[in-house]
Design a protein around this motif. Structure first.
Motif, PDB file in Angstrom:
ATOM      1  N   LEU A  99       0.833  -1.201   0.000  1.00  0.00           N
ATOM      2  CA  LEU A  99       0.000   0.000   0.000  1.00  0.00           C
ATOM      3  C   LEU A  99       0.871   1.255   0.000  1.00  0.00           C
ATOM      4  O   LEU A  99       0.631   2.188  -0.774  1.00  0.00           O
ATOM      5  CB  LEU A  99      -0.928  -0.007   1.216  1.00  0.00           C
ATOM      6  CG  LEU A  99      -1.794   1.226   1.408  1.00  0.00           C
ATOM      7  CD1 LEU A  99      -2.776   1.399   0.252  1.00  0.00           C
ATOM      8  CD2 LEU A  99      -2.536   1.154   2.742  1.00  0.00           C
ATOM      9  N   ARG A 100       1.869   1.257   0.852  1.00  0.00           N
ATOM     10  CA  ARG A 100       2.771   2.414   0.934  1.00  0.00           C
ATOM     11  C   ARG A 100       3.441   2.656  -0.419  1.00  0.00           C
ATOM     12  O   ARG A 100       3.529   3.794  -0.898  1.00  0.00           O
ATOM     13  CB  ARG A 100       3.819   2.155   2.019  1.00  0.00           C
ATOM     14  CG  ARG A 100       4.615   3.376   2.394  1.00  0.00           C
ATOM     15  CD  ARG A 100       5.586   3.126   3.538  1.00  0.00           C
ATOM     16  NE  ARG A 100       4.969   2.453   4.664  1.00  0.00           N
ATOM     17  CZ  ARG A 100       5.381   1.292   5.168  1.00  0.00           C
ATOM     18  NH1 ARG A 100       6.405   0.667   4.642  1.00  0.00           N
ATOM     19  NH2 ARG A 100       4.780   0.759   6.205  1.00  0.00           N
ATOM     20  N   ARG A 101       3.886   1.569  -1.035  1.00  0.00           N
ATOM     21  CA  ARG A 101       4.593   1.683  -2.307  1.00  0.00           C
ATOM     22  C   ARG A 101       3.697   2.215  -3.427  1.00  0.00           C
ATOM     23  O   ARG A 101       4.098   3.072  -4.212  1.00  0.00           O
ATOM     24  CB  ARG A 101       5.141   0.313  -2.678  1.00  0.00           C
ATOM     25  CG  ARG A 101       6.188   0.368  -3.715  1.00  0.00           C
ATOM     26  CD  ARG A 101       7.122  -0.790  -3.578  1.00  0.00           C
ATOM     27  NE  ARG A 101       8.047  -0.767  -4.685  1.00  0.00           N
ATOM     28  CZ  ARG A 101       8.839  -1.760  -4.977  1.00  0.00           C
ATOM     29  NH1 ARG A 101       8.833  -2.836  -4.242  1.00  0.00           N
ATOM     30  NH2 ARG A 101       9.641  -1.670  -5.999  1.00  0.00           N
ATOM     31  N   VAL A 102       2.466   1.712  -3.502  1.00  0.00           N
ATOM     32  CA  VAL A 102       1.571   2.159  -4.570  1.00  0.00           C
ATOM     33  C   VAL A 102       1.072   3.580  -4.295  1.00  0.00           C
ATOM     34  O   VAL A 102       0.853   4.354  -5.222  1.00  0.00           O
ATOM     35  CB  VAL A 102       0.420   1.153  -4.806  1.00  0.00           C
ATOM     36  CG1 VAL A 102      -0.644   1.234  -3.734  1.00  0.00           C
ATOM     37  CG2 VAL A 102      -0.194   1.326  -6.183  1.00  0.00           C
ATOM     38  N   LYS A 103       0.915   3.949  -3.032  1.00  0.00           N
ATOM     39  CA  LYS A 103       0.470   5.313  -2.698  1.00  0.00           C
ATOM     40  C   LYS A 103       1.524   6.350  -3.079  1.00  0.00           C
ATOM     41  O   LYS A 103       1.187   7.496  -3.378  1.00  0.00           O
ATOM     42  CB  LYS A 103       0.117   5.415  -1.221  1.00  0.00           C
ATOM     43  CG  LYS A 103      -1.210   4.764  -0.903  1.00  0.00           C
ATOM     44  CD  LYS A 103      -1.990   5.619   0.048  1.00  0.00           C
ATOM     45  CE  LYS A 103      -3.323   4.987   0.315  1.00  0.00           C
ATOM     46  NZ  LYS A 103      -4.401   5.859  -0.008  1.00  0.00           N
ATOM     47  N   GLU A 104       2.805   5.948  -3.057  1.00  0.00           N
ATOM     48  CA  GLU A 104       3.873   6.859  -3.492  1.00  0.00           C
ATOM     49  C   GLU A 104       3.677   7.283  -4.942  1.00  0.00           C
ATOM     50  O   GLU A 104       4.179   8.312  -5.366  1.00  0.00           O
ATOM     51  CB  GLU A 104       5.241   6.184  -3.345  1.00  0.00           C
ATOM     52  CG  GLU A 104       5.685   6.017  -1.909  1.00  0.00           C
ATOM     53  CD  GLU A 104       6.955   5.190  -1.788  1.00  0.00           C
ATOM     54  OE1 GLU A 104       7.469   4.652  -2.808  1.00  0.00           O
ATOM     55  OE2 GLU A 104       7.441   5.056  -0.644  1.00  0.00           O
ATOM     56  N   ARG A 105       2.944   6.486  -5.698  1.00  0.00           N
ATOM     57  CA  ARG A 105       2.651   6.783  -7.102  1.00  0.00           C
ATOM     58  C   ARG A 105       1.193   7.171  -7.296  1.00  0.00           C
ATOM     59  O   ARG A 105       0.655   7.042  -8.391  1.00  0.00           O
ATOM     60  CB  ARG A 105       3.005   5.575  -7.962  1.00  0.00           C
ATOM     61  CG  ARG A 105       4.481   5.231  -7.855  1.00  0.00           C
ATOM     62  CD  ARG A 105       4.861   4.126  -8.757  1.00  0.00           C
ATOM     63  NE  ARG A 105       6.245   3.751  -8.519  1.00  0.00           N
ATOM     64  CZ  ARG A 105       6.931   2.913  -9.246  1.00  0.00           C
ATOM     65  NH1 ARG A 105       6.362   2.346 -10.284  1.00  0.00           N
ATOM     66  NH2 ARG A 105       8.171   2.625  -8.961  1.00  0.00           N
ATOM     67  N   SER A 106       0.553   7.588  -6.203  1.00  0.00           N
ATOM     68  CA  SER A 106      -0.847   8.017  -6.195  1.00  0.00           C
ATOM     69  C   SER A 106      -1.803   6.898  -6.612  1.00  0.00           C
ATOM     70  O   SER A 106      -2.841   7.166  -7.210  1.00  0.00           O
ATOM     71  CB  SER A 106      -1.045   9.245  -7.092  1.00  0.00           C
ATOM     72  OG  SER A 106      -0.250  10.310  -6.630  1.00  0.00           O
ATOM     73  N   GLY A 107      -1.455   5.677  -6.276  1.00  0.00           N
ATOM     74  CA  GLY A 107      -2.303   4.534  -6.598  1.00  0.00           C
ATOM     75  C   GLY A 107      -3.110   4.070  -5.399  1.00  0.00           C
ATOM     76  O   GLY A 107      -3.191   4.760  -4.377  1.00  0.00           O
ATOM     77  N   SER A 108      -3.715   2.895  -5.546  1.00  0.00           N
ATOM     78  CA  SER A 108      -4.563   2.362  -4.475  1.00  0.00           C
ATOM     79  C   SER A 108      -4.383   0.854  -4.366  1.00  0.00           C
ATOM     80  O   SER A 108      -3.916   0.201  -5.301  1.00  0.00           O
ATOM     81  CB  SER A 108      -6.032   2.684  -4.757  1.00  0.00           C
ATOM     82  OG  SER A 108      -6.459   2.003  -5.940  1.00  0.00           O
ATOM     83  N   LEU A 109      -4.762   0.317  -3.211  1.00  0.00           N
ATOM     84  CA  LEU A 109      -4.750  -1.122  -2.979  1.00  0.00           C
ATOM     85  C   LEU A 109      -6.041  -1.488  -2.276  1.00  0.00           C
ATOM     86  O   LEU A 109      -6.350  -0.934  -1.227  1.00  0.00           O
ATOM     87  CB  LEU A 109      -3.536  -1.527  -2.127  1.00  0.00           C
ATOM     88  CG  LEU A 109      -3.263  -3.030  -2.008  1.00  0.00           C
ATOM     89  CD1 LEU A 109      -1.794  -3.257  -1.699  1.00  0.00           C
ATOM     90  CD2 LEU A 109      -4.115  -3.706  -0.973  1.00  0.00           C
TER      91      LEU A 109
END
Length: 111
Positions: free
Chosen positions: A67-77
């Protein structure tokens, strides 16, 4: 116990179907696959835990890391789960407030 993870990509959405037990021995694989999906351009991750019979704190840690990793790219999980024993772990840890938990991959894709 073995952990199997099938990844299906559709544009920037990736569905990771997880089967087995997610514990201290198998969680590094989940963490790695989540990272690979993000590195491959997936901004919307759907983690299907319907095939998971057990998850412990290291498994939850792998999800939080993803989650942290995808949020760094403005994504979601988003997490797909209807199993009471798995949902209980999310509720006890308060992670049911962190991850959107839905009952099907189709519902997750509709967010």
């Amino acid at each position: 116990m073995q952990l199997d993870i099938d990844v299906k990509k559709d544009g920037t959405t990736c569905l990771l179907a997880v089967r087995g037990e997610v514990d201290v021995y198998t969680s590094p694989l989940l963490k790695s696959r989540l990272g690979e999906a993000v590195d491959d351009g997936c901004l919307d991750l759907i983690v299907d835990l319907e095939g998971v019979s057990f998850i412990d704190s290291s498994g939850l840690g792998a999800l939080v890391s993803g989650l942290r990793r995808v949020k760094e790219r403005s994504g979601s999980l988003r997490v797909v789960c209807t199993k009471d024993n798995i949902l209980k772990v999310f509720r006890i840890t308060g992670l049911d407030k962190v991850f959107p938990i839905v009952s099907s991959a189709e519902e997750a894709a509709g967010f």
